[in-house]
Enzyme design. Structure first.
Site, PDB file in Angstrom:
ATOM      1  N   ASP A  13       0.810  -1.216   0.000  1.00 22.30           N
ATOM      2  CA  ASP A  13       0.000   0.000   0.000  1.00 22.30           C
ATOM      3  C   ASP A  13       0.845   1.269   0.000  1.00 22.30           C
ATOM      4  O   ASP A  13       0.447   2.298   0.543  1.00 22.30           O
ATOM      5  CB  ASP A  13      -0.976   0.025   1.208  1.00 22.30           C
ATOM      6  CG  ASP A  13      -1.818  -1.220   1.279  1.00 22.30           C
ATOM      7  OD1 ASP A  13      -2.233  -1.711   0.215  1.00 22.30           O
ATOM      8  OD2 ASP A  13      -2.060  -1.708   2.399  1.00 22.30           O
ATOM      9  N   HIS A  43      -4.823  -1.849  -5.639  1.00 21.70           N
ATOM     10  CA  HIS A  43      -4.098  -0.648  -6.073  1.00 21.70           C
ATOM     11  C   HIS A  43      -5.119   0.465  -6.272  1.00 21.70           C
ATOM     12  O   HIS A  43      -6.118   0.253  -6.963  1.00 21.70           O
ATOM     13  CB  HIS A  43      -3.509  -0.866  -7.467  1.00 21.70           C
ATOM     14  CG  HIS A  43      -2.273  -1.700  -7.542  1.00 21.70           C
ATOM     15  ND1 HIS A  43      -1.257  -1.667  -6.643  1.00 21.70           N
ATOM     16  CD2 HIS A  43      -1.864  -2.536  -8.508  1.00 21.70           C
ATOM     17  CE1 HIS A  43      -0.289  -2.466  -7.042  1.00 21.70           C
ATOM     18  NE2 HIS A  43      -0.642  -3.028  -8.172  1.00 21.70           N
TER      19      HIS A  43
HETATM   20  P1  GTP Z   1      -0.879  -2.821  -2.885  1.00 24.93           P
HETATM   21  O1  GTP Z   1      -0.576  -3.358  -4.225  1.00 24.93           O
HETATM   22  O2  GTP Z   1      -2.146  -3.372  -2.278  1.00 24.93           O
HETATM   23  O3  GTP Z   1       0.257  -2.952  -1.936  1.00 24.93           O
HETATM   24  O4  GTP Z   1      -1.288  -1.219  -2.966  1.00 24.93           O
HETATM   25  P2  GTP Z   1      -0.636   0.110  -3.568  1.00 24.93           P
HETATM   26  O5  GTP Z   1       0.826   0.168  -3.315  1.00 24.93           O
HETATM   27  O6  GTP Z   1      -1.055   0.304  -4.981  1.00 24.93           O
HETATM   28  O7  GTP Z   1      -1.295   1.251  -2.644  1.00 24.93           O
HETATM   29  P3  GTP Z   1      -2.826   1.555  -2.307  1.00 24.93           P
HETATM   30  O8  GTP Z   1      -3.447   2.162  -3.508  1.00 24.93           O
HETATM   31  O9  GTP Z   1      -3.501   0.393  -1.675  1.00 24.93           O
HETATM   32  O10 GTP Z   1      -2.657   2.631  -1.124  1.00 24.93           O
HETATM   33  C1  GTP Z   1      -2.056   3.863  -1.273  1.00 24.93           C
HETATM   34  C2  GTP Z   1      -3.045   4.959  -0.804  1.00 24.93           C
HETATM   35  O11 GTP Z   1      -2.368   6.194  -0.759  1.00 24.93           O
HETATM   36  C3  GTP Z   1      -4.190   5.141  -1.779  1.00 24.93           C
HETATM   37  O12 GTP Z   1      -5.331   5.537  -1.057  1.00 24.93           O
HETATM   38  C4  GTP Z   1      -3.697   6.265  -2.680  1.00 24.93           C
HETATM   39  O13 GTP Z   1      -4.750   6.998  -3.284  1.00 24.93           O
HETATM   40  C5  GTP Z   1      -2.952   7.115  -1.671  1.00 24.93           C
HETATM   41  N1  GTP Z   1      -1.822   7.895  -2.199  1.00 24.93           N
HETATM   42  C6  GTP Z   1      -0.915   7.568  -3.169  1.00 24.93           C
HETATM   43  N2  GTP Z   1       0.020   8.545  -3.287  1.00 24.93           N
HETATM   44  C7  GTP Z   1      -0.303   9.487  -2.377  1.00 24.93           C
HETATM   45  C8  GTP Z   1       0.277  10.736  -1.998  1.00 24.93           C
HETATM   46  O14 GTP Z   1       1.306  11.175  -2.510  1.00 24.93           O
HETATM   47  N3  GTP Z   1      -0.352  11.448  -1.004  1.00 24.93           N
HETATM   48  C9  GTP Z   1      -1.478  10.995  -0.390  1.00 24.93           C
HETATM   49  N4  GTP Z   1      -2.019  11.758   0.566  1.00 24.93           N
HETATM   50  N5  GTP Z   1      -2.046   9.814  -0.699  1.00 24.93           N
HETATM   51  C10 GTP Z   1      -1.465   9.089  -1.681  1.00 24.93           C
HETATM   52  P1  IMP Z   2      -2.793 -12.684   2.522  1.00 24.52           P
HETATM   53  O1  IMP Z   2      -1.861 -12.227   1.452  1.00 24.52           O
HETATM   54  O2  IMP Z   2      -4.237 -12.358   2.235  1.00 24.52           O
HETATM   55  O3  IMP Z   2      -2.576 -14.126   2.896  1.00 24.52           O
HETATM   56  O4  IMP Z   2      -2.452 -11.840   3.843  1.00 24.52           O
HETATM   57  C1  IMP Z   2      -1.236 -12.004   4.561  1.00 24.52           C
HETATM   58  C2  IMP Z   2      -0.776 -10.660   5.114  1.00 24.52           C
HETATM   59  O5  IMP Z   2      -0.381  -9.812   4.027  1.00 24.52           O
HETATM   60  C3  IMP Z   2      -1.850  -9.880   5.889  1.00 24.52           C
HETATM   61  O6  IMP Z   2      -1.202  -9.142   6.914  1.00 24.52           O
HETATM   62  C4  IMP Z   2      -2.408  -8.916   4.847  1.00 24.52           C
HETATM   63  O7  IMP Z   2      -2.985  -7.781   5.439  1.00 24.52           O
HETATM   64  C5  IMP Z   2      -1.141  -8.590   4.065  1.00 24.52           C
HETATM   65  N1  IMP Z   2      -1.396  -8.193   2.677  1.00 24.52           N
HETATM   66  C6  IMP Z   2      -1.655  -9.022   1.620  1.00 24.52           C
HETATM   67  N2  IMP Z   2      -1.796  -8.304   0.489  1.00 24.52           N
HETATM   68  C7  IMP Z   2      -1.583  -7.019   0.817  1.00 24.52           C
HETATM   69  C8  IMP Z   2      -1.570  -5.799   0.063  1.00 24.52           C
HETATM   70  O8  IMP Z   2      -1.740  -5.773  -1.144  1.00 24.52           O
HETATM   71  N3  IMP Z   2      -1.314  -4.657   0.763  1.00 24.52           N
HETATM   72  C9  IMP Z   2      -1.067  -4.675   2.094  1.00 24.52           C
HETATM   73  N4  IMP Z   2      -1.074  -5.778   2.845  1.00 24.52           N
HETATM   74  C10 IMP Z   2      -1.343  -6.942   2.206  1.00 24.52           C
HETATM   75 MG    MG Z   3      -3.154  -1.710  -1.607  1.00 28.08          MG
END
Ligand code: GTP
Ligand code: IMP
Ligand code: MG
Length: 336
Positions: A13, A43
């Protein structure tokens, strides 16, 4: 013309979705291919007023001229895939490898119903752990065994390597983050696969010699969802007082918030083979930086933070995100 991997440097995230979408818009790749575990990932991509949360389709979908792939190593939930194909209108350009593992209803029931997984580890309940376990036990169905997926099936490694041979630009999109890697994370509080750049290459069938760049994404205030150690974690009161609150894209659980962890950033950059770093959430370091698009307009607080982060990471920070929306970014990749 290059092959770039984008991965998460902390606990997932970090904002990889936004960074991939930005690079795709700027660099015009012919293919964006997703690695990582599967639909446990969410994402977020925010374009103008619209917010998308994608679990199967690569975040680079916002760039309309790229073909979108799901790599061999990734687990596919056919129902979620179909929903996203409809919602994002990408049927004509989405393809998956014939050998992707399949998530069945039974995997989801086992993930949610198992107290160890759901409570002690705090999994996402998306069935990924049980599905990867069946894949290792060699009893899993693969995409080629699923009638409704036939129209999308290709040989992803062959297409990717052919594109690289032709000098096209290719993005390999990682999911999750370094701290929840099965190998390098805080075992047993981890996901069901490695999450490092080498794994993302392997998920897509692209050999290490063909990768030009590894962009590791870090967030200024790292977050963690689910259970497990988090050495720089703040109390909820502290993070709430700072106005920092986040909720998961997949499970809607509140994310735990921590302070910048320089030691983890360095170790993660090392194992990922980081060539360039992206930092998201600079607007959380200093609210005045929200939406800033030029490096020179960042405040001293933000620049000092970036200088320290760059020293910790040991590679240049070339992408600085200043808000969730796609255009809220400073891109200085051309200047290194
Ligand atoms: P996974 O693949 O699940 O690990 O997720 P990810 O890396 O794509 O990130 P995800 O979108 O789950 O979470 C990032 C959060 O931060 C989202 O709500 C975005 O909209 C937000 N975000 C991204 N960049 C910024 C930033 O520069 N500032 C702020 N305030 N929020 C941001
Ligand atoms: P699982 O991948 O669903 O088995 O979860 C194992 C651990 O990884 C838990 O702590 C989840 O919250 C974390 N996790 C899995 N996928 C993500 C992701 O995309 N973003 C953040 N945490 C994740
Ligand atoms: Mg995410």
């Amino acid at each position: 013309m290059s092959c770039t991997i984008i991965v998460g440097g902390f606990f997932g995230d970090e904002g990889k979705g936004k960074i991939v979408a930005h690079i795709a818009q700027e660099d015009h790749p012919s293919i964006i291919s997703r690695g990582g575990v599967g639909p446990n990932a969410g994402h977020t991509v925010v374009v103008g007023e619209k917010e998308y949360g994608v679990r199967m389709i690569p975040s680079g979908f916002v760039y309309p001229d790229a073909r979108l792939f799901i790599g061999t190593g990734v687990l596919v939930n056919p129902r979620i895939l179909e929903q996203e194909i409809e919602q994002l209108d990408v049927r004509h350009r989405i393809f998956l490898d014939k050998r992707c593992g399949i998530i069945e209803e039974d995997h989801i029931a086992r993930d949610k119903g198992d107290v160890y997984l759901s409570k002690k580890i705090g999994t996402t309940g998306s069935g990924c752990g049980p599905a990867n376990s069946d894949r290792v036990m060699r009893v899993s169905r693969l995409a080629k065994d699923v009638p409704e997926l036939q129209e999308f099936l290709i040989d992803v490694p062959l297409e990717l390597n052919t594109a690289i041979d032709k000098g096209e630009t290719v993005l390999l999109e990682g999911t999750q983050g370094f701290g929840i890697s099965l190998y390098y994370g805080t075992y047993p509080f981890v996901t069901s696969k490695d999450t490092s750049a080498s794994q993302i290459a392997a998920d897509n069938g692209v050999g290490p010699t063909r990768i030009d760049d590894v962009v590791v994404v870090f967030k200024a205030y790292p977050t963690r969802v689910g259970e497990g150690p988090f050495s720089t974690e703040m109390s909820l009161v502290e993070s709430d007082n700072m106005g920092i609150q986040e909720f998961g894209t997949v499970t809607h659980r509140q994310r735990r918030i921590g302070k910048w962890d320089g030691g983890m950033a360095r170790y993660s950059a090392m194992i990922n083979g980081c060539t360039q770093a992206a930092i998201t959430g600079i607007d959380k370091i200093d609210k005045d930086c929200f939406g800033v698009k030029e490096y020179g307009k960042l405040s001293k607080i933000a620049k000092d933070f970036l200088k320290q982060a760059e020293e910790d990471i040991g590679s240049p920070i070339t992408l600085i995100s200043t808000g969730p929306e796609l255009s809220q970014i400073i891109d200085i990749r051309g200047e290194i």
